[in-house]
Write a protein that holds these residues in place. Structure first.
Motif, short mmCIF file in Angstrom:
data_model
loop_
_atom_site.label_atom_id
_atom_site.label_comp_id
_atom_site.label_asym_id
_atom_site.label_seq_id
_atom_site.Cartn_x
_atom_site.Cartn_y
_atom_site.Cartn_z
N ASP A 99 0.83 -1.21 0.00
CA ASP A 99 0.00 0.00 0.00
C ASP A 99 0.86 1.26 0.00
O ASP A 99 0.54 2.25 -0.67
N ILE A 132 2.22 1.69 -3.49
CA ILE A 132 1.19 2.19 -4.42
C ILE A 132 0.93 3.67 -4.19
O ILE A 132 0.78 4.45 -5.14
N GLU A 133 0.88 4.08 -2.93
CA GLU A 133 0.66 5.49 -2.64
C GLU A 133 1.82 6.34 -3.17
O GLU A 133 1.62 7.47 -3.62
N ASN A 162 1.20 6.87 -6.79
CA ASN A 162 0.16 7.89 -7.00
C ASN A 162 0.69 9.30 -6.80
O ASN A 162 0.27 10.24 -7.48
N LYS A 222 -3.91 -5.06 -7.85
CA LYS A 222 -3.37 -3.77 -7.39
C LYS A 222 -3.86 -2.59 -8.22
O LYS A 222 -3.79 -1.45 -7.79
N GLY A 232 -6.72 -1.39 -9.15
CA GLY A 232 -7.80 -0.54 -8.68
C GLY A 232 -7.34 0.59 -7.77
O GLY A 232 -8.01 1.63 -7.66
N LYS A 233 -6.19 0.42 -7.12
CA LYS A 233 -5.68 1.44 -6.21
C LYS A 233 -4.79 2.46 -6.92
O LYS A 233 -4.40 3.46 -6.32
N ARG A 242 -4.34 5.48 -9.00
CA ARG A 242 -5.19 6.61 -9.40
C ARG A 242 -4.55 7.48 -10.47
O ARG A 242 -5.26 8.13 -11.24
#
Length: 422
Positions: A307, A310-311, A314, A331, A333-334, A336
């Motif tokens: 997570d 992924i952040e 983003n 993964k 869907g997360k 953005r």
């Protein structure tokens, strides 16, 4: 490459093409000269910047025939197949005009109309880019644009690269001119004796092209102000360091200011990738370009959790994002913010650059936070359709007049009341 713990620093150094005051002044002077001098200014600037004196700006049929002789038949077939893949993908983006009818007789809708003309800039310089031809021209054709003009800087032999001409022919371009730089953008925007003006300009270029596009925007539309290429790879311990290193270098060789980043949950992968980049860089033909890109704009971020990784992606909002992880589809869907997302080991970034079909003209410099890849919508415009019935008018006229007076616009209210039957 620098290895950085995510909780220490998630900033990313990027090269922003804002230009210097001197560069902006040069561009304004060039645009002014083309507006007043026409073709002659284009000839003069081509001799000055490209070091070639042309007798004609127009690419002839003979030059295109010669290009086909230079490009192997197998390569021509690859260009044709790539063009078809791009066409099929973009046809799925087409929007249709629509109209809805209400019970009271009101008709509301949207009319979709292709632009009349588009100018496509194809860069020259350190490499030839047939793929840029396909990616800019094909969606414009799918959108229904009737006039597509291509410009590109000539080599010192006074010609355009053979591959570029073949791609132009295969994608159906009928107007091709040998002119580049800010002067080409000025010609497309304002016209000369040889080049009629267009309504929109697309395609990447150097800093002078980017500044020229910014300068003419408003008189014509543009696609975007593209910065140097970017790639971010999101990976876990299942990824292979040698493959990731190759992917990072695939963007670094574009430009000394290109940005190549790995975000991973594996310290081991981070260290192995850093080592692999150095090994592969040492034998890369375009090392002089890739090395400063890796040194100045490359980085490896190590995250504690998926997570967190992924952040980080983003926050970077990269142009190209590769996801090479176990259960990668879970993964997505997360994610953005990314211009294009490449999923799995066999979807390396060059697959999208050349062949898969989605457009490779993508938002850079973090603008994937709010913008999209070049697409069919970029070559169409929408007109709203409003047809009120008498019944609908009478039902709503008093409300509309009241709203107009709320804004202090009495003539608006009277325009309604001139028709309003109490």
């Amino acid at each position: 490459m620098k290895i950085i713990q995510v909780n220490e620093d998630i900033s990313l150094k990027r090269s922003v093409d804002s230009g210097t005051e001197e560069q902006r002044a040069i561009v304004k002077d060039i645009i002014g000269a083309v507006k007043s001098g026409g073709d002659q200014a284009l000839f003069d600037f081509t001799e000055k910047f490209d070091r070639v004196r042309l007798s004609s700006l127009t690419v002839t049929d003979a030059e295109i025939e010669e290009a086909y002789k230079e490009v192997p038949n197998a390569t021509v077939e690859i260009i044709k197949e790539a063009a078809e893949n791009i066409r099929v993908f973009h046809e799925k983006q087409l929007r249709n005009s629509w109209i809805t009818t209400e019970k009271n007789g009101t008709m509301l809708g949207q009319k979709v109309t292709p632009l009349d003309s588009v100018g496509v800039y194809v860069p020259g310089g350190t490499a030839a880019y047939p793929s840029s031809v396909l990616m800019n021209v094909v969606p414009a054709q799918v959108a229904g644009v009737e006039r597509i003009v291509m410009v590109s800087p000539p080599g010192q032999d006074g010609k355009l690269p053979a591959g570029v001409l073949v791609a132009a022919k295969e994608s159906g371009v009928k107007e091709i001119y040998k002119v580049g730089g800010a002067q080409a953008i000025a010609a497309l925007a304002y016209g000369t004796e040889s080049i009629k003006p267009v309504d929109k300009i697309t395609g990447p270029g150097n800093i002078f092209v980017a500044l020229a596009k910014r300068e003419v925007f408003g008189d014509v539309d543009i696609d975007m102000i593209a910065g140097p290429s970017e790639i971010t790879v999101l990976a876990d311990e299942t990824a292979r360091a040698n493959e990731i290193a190759a992917d990072l270098l695939s963007q670094a060789e574009h430009d000394a200011r290109a940005c190549s980043v790995l975000v991973t949950t594996s310290r081991k992968l981070a260290e192995e990738t850093a080592s692999e980049v150095e090994k592969q860089l040492a034998v890369l033909p375009r090392k002089e370009i890739a090395a400063p890109a890796i040194a100045d704009y490359g980085a490896i971020y190590v995250a504690e959790t998926v997570d967190e990784a992924i952040e980080t992606v983003n926050k970077l909002a990269p142009e190209h994002l590769e996801v090479i992880m176990e259960n990668a589809m879970e993964k997505i869907g997360k994610i953005r913010h990314a211009g294009a997302i490449f999923i799995g080991r066999y979807s390396s970034e060059p697959v999208g650059d050349y062949f898969a079909g989605p457009n490779h003209v993508l938002p850079t410099n973090g603008t994937a936070r709010f913008s999209s890849p070049l697409n069919v919508d970029d070559f169409q415009k929408k007109s709203s359709i409003i047809m009120y019935s008498e019944q609908a008018f009478n039902e709503n006229a008093a409300k509309i007049a009241a709203f107009a007076r709320l804004e202090g616009l009495e003539a608006h209210a009277r325009s309604i009341e001139a028709r309003f039957k109490k």
